[in-house]
Design an enzyme around this catalytic site. Structure first.
Site, PDB file in Angstrom:
ATOM      1  N   ILE A  91       0.873  -1.082  -0.103  1.00  0.00           N
ATOM      2  CA  ILE A  91      -0.088  -0.050  -0.015  1.00  0.00           C
ATOM      3  C   ILE A  91       0.900   1.274   0.083  1.00  0.00           C
ATOM      4  O   ILE A  91       1.770   1.348   0.811  1.00  0.00           O
ATOM      5  CB  ILE A  91      -0.938   0.027   1.298  1.00  0.00           C
ATOM      6  CG1 ILE A  91      -1.708  -1.284   1.103  1.00  0.00           C
ATOM      7  CG2 ILE A  91      -1.737   1.119   1.283  1.00  0.00           C
ATOM      8  CD1 ILE A  91      -2.280  -1.742   2.392  1.00  0.00           C
ATOM      9  N   THR A 107      -3.623  -1.917 -11.366  1.00  0.00           N
ATOM     10  CA  THR A 107      -4.494  -2.988 -11.836  1.00  0.00           C
ATOM     11  C   THR A 107      -4.752  -4.040 -10.723  1.00  0.00           C
ATOM     12  O   THR A 107      -3.839  -4.507 -10.033  1.00  0.00           O
ATOM     13  CB  THR A 107      -4.027  -3.620 -13.186  1.00  0.00           C
ATOM     14  OG1 THR A 107      -4.685  -4.796 -13.309  1.00  0.00           O
ATOM     15  CG2 THR A 107      -2.468  -4.438 -12.957  1.00  0.00           C
ATOM     16  N   HIS A 108      -6.118  -4.573 -10.487  1.00  0.00           N
ATOM     17  CA  HIS A 108      -6.563  -5.437  -9.614  1.00  0.00           C
ATOM     18  C   HIS A 108      -7.079  -6.525 -10.205  1.00  0.00           C
ATOM     19  O   HIS A 108      -8.334  -6.244 -10.890  1.00  0.00           O
ATOM     20  CB  HIS A 108      -7.318  -4.540  -8.575  1.00  0.00           C
ATOM     21  CG  HIS A 108      -7.732  -5.552  -7.270  1.00  0.00           C
ATOM     22  ND1 HIS A 108      -6.878  -5.454  -6.345  1.00  0.00           N
ATOM     23  CD2 HIS A 108      -8.825  -6.145  -7.122  1.00  0.00           C
ATOM     24  CE1 HIS A 108      -7.368  -6.345  -5.444  1.00  0.00           C
ATOM     25  NE2 HIS A 108      -8.599  -6.819  -5.815  1.00  0.00           N
TER      26      HIS A 108
HETATM   27  C1  GAR Z   1      -1.832  -9.088 -11.094  1.00  0.00           C
HETATM   28  O1  GAR Z   1      -2.833 -10.062 -11.393  1.00  0.00           O
HETATM   29  C2  GAR Z   1      -2.293  -7.952 -10.398  1.00  0.00           C
HETATM   30  O2  GAR Z   1      -3.647  -7.495 -10.695  1.00  0.00           O
HETATM   31  C3  GAR Z   1      -2.108  -8.375  -8.888  1.00  0.00           C
HETATM   32  O3  GAR Z   1      -1.023  -9.160  -9.031  1.00  0.00           O
HETATM   33  C4  GAR Z   1      -0.847  -9.826 -10.199  1.00  0.00           C
HETATM   34  C5  GAR Z   1       0.732  -9.528 -10.672  1.00  0.00           C
HETATM   35  O4  GAR Z   1       1.082 -10.163 -11.781  1.00  0.00           O
HETATM   36  N1  GAR Z   1      -2.139  -7.432  -7.930  1.00  0.00           N
HETATM   37  C6  GAR Z   1      -2.749  -7.362  -6.726  1.00  0.00           C
HETATM   38  O5  GAR Z   1      -3.051  -8.193  -6.452  1.00  0.00           O
HETATM   39  C7  GAR Z   1      -2.800  -6.224  -6.095  1.00  0.00           C
HETATM   40  N2  GAR Z   1      -3.512  -6.040  -4.986  1.00  0.00           N
HETATM   41  P1  GAR Z   1       2.210  -9.895 -12.420  1.00  0.00           P
HETATM   42  O6  GAR Z   1       3.677  -9.642 -11.929  1.00  0.00           O
HETATM   43  O7  GAR Z   1       2.481 -11.126 -13.483  1.00  0.00           O
HETATM   44  O8  GAR Z   1       2.039  -8.686 -13.672  1.00  0.00           O
END
Ligand code: GAR
Length: 197
Positions: A91, A107-108
């Site tokens: 955060i 992105t969430h």
């Molecule tokens: C993604 O799905 C993103 O939305 C999530 O982590 C993943 C990262 O994937 N974020 C959260 O959960 C934030 N609360 P990546 O490292 O392969 O881009």
């Protein structure tokens, strides 16, 4: 051309999607630096694309605010037009949010306001919903509460594990994030307007 600093904590597949999109000279945004709170494996994508990176670990600081101030200083060295949290799992302290928002997006992996926080996919499975998805939103002072830019649904399939569902969500997410950055870059999405909603 919109300059981006992308913040990551993990594998960085969303970062990679942005780097690949930006490799096209026609794409109106460039990743100028990648930042992390840890020695994230995804920093390798930045290196592969010749993009500089920095890492600011909270453990090196006495307080969250001091950590945030250093993170902000590192981000500002690149004077980005937009900061993208793409799997950044901490955060951001108010000092960072107030300095950068609304040019600060996240992105969430859920349809906010459903399932905020660090375990959105697990929580959606536990709740037994049939549909979850992805949200790209402006970061405000709350946790995953900021104004929504765009959302897309993903169906939960019977027997889905957390890993399987998250992978299907991420397939959609990478496309949606690239599209959101494109829309911001070409003026189809106005972050100030979004934040004022
Ligand atoms: C993604 O799905 C993103 O939305 C999530 O982590 C993943 C990262 O994937 N974020 C959260 O959960 C934030 N609360 P990546 O490292 O392969 O881009």
């Amino acid at each position: 051309v919109l300059s981006l600093v992308v913040l990551i904590s993990g594998g960085g597949s969303n970062l990679r999607a942005l780097l690949e999109a930006a490799a096209d000279a026609e794409f109106p945004a460039r990743v100028v630096a990648v930042g992390s709170d840890t020695d994230a494996p995804g920093l390798a994508h930045a290196e592969e694309f010749g993009v500089p990176s920095f890492s600011v670990a909270p453990t090196s600081f006495g307080s969250r605010d001091e950590w945030g101030a250093e993170l902000l200083a590192q981000v500002r060295r690149w004077s980005p037009d937009l900061v993208v949290c793409a799997g950044f799992m901490r955060i951001l302290p108010p000092v960072v949010v107030s300095a950068l928002s609304p040019a600060l997006i996240n992105t969430h992996p859920a349809l906010l306001p459903a399932f905020p926080g660090a375990h959105a996919v697990r929580d959606a499975l536990a709740a037994g919903v049939q549909t979850t998805g992805v949200t790209v939103h402006v970061i405000d002072e709350g946790v995953d509460t900021g104004p929504v830019i765009v959302q897309r649904e993903v169906r939960v399939e019977p027997g889905d594990t957390e890993a399987e569902l998250h992978e299907r969500i991420k397939t959609v997410e990478r496309e949606l994030l690239v599209q959101a950055v494109l829309d911001i870059a070409n003026g189809h999405v106005d972050l100030k307007e979004t934040a004022a909603r």
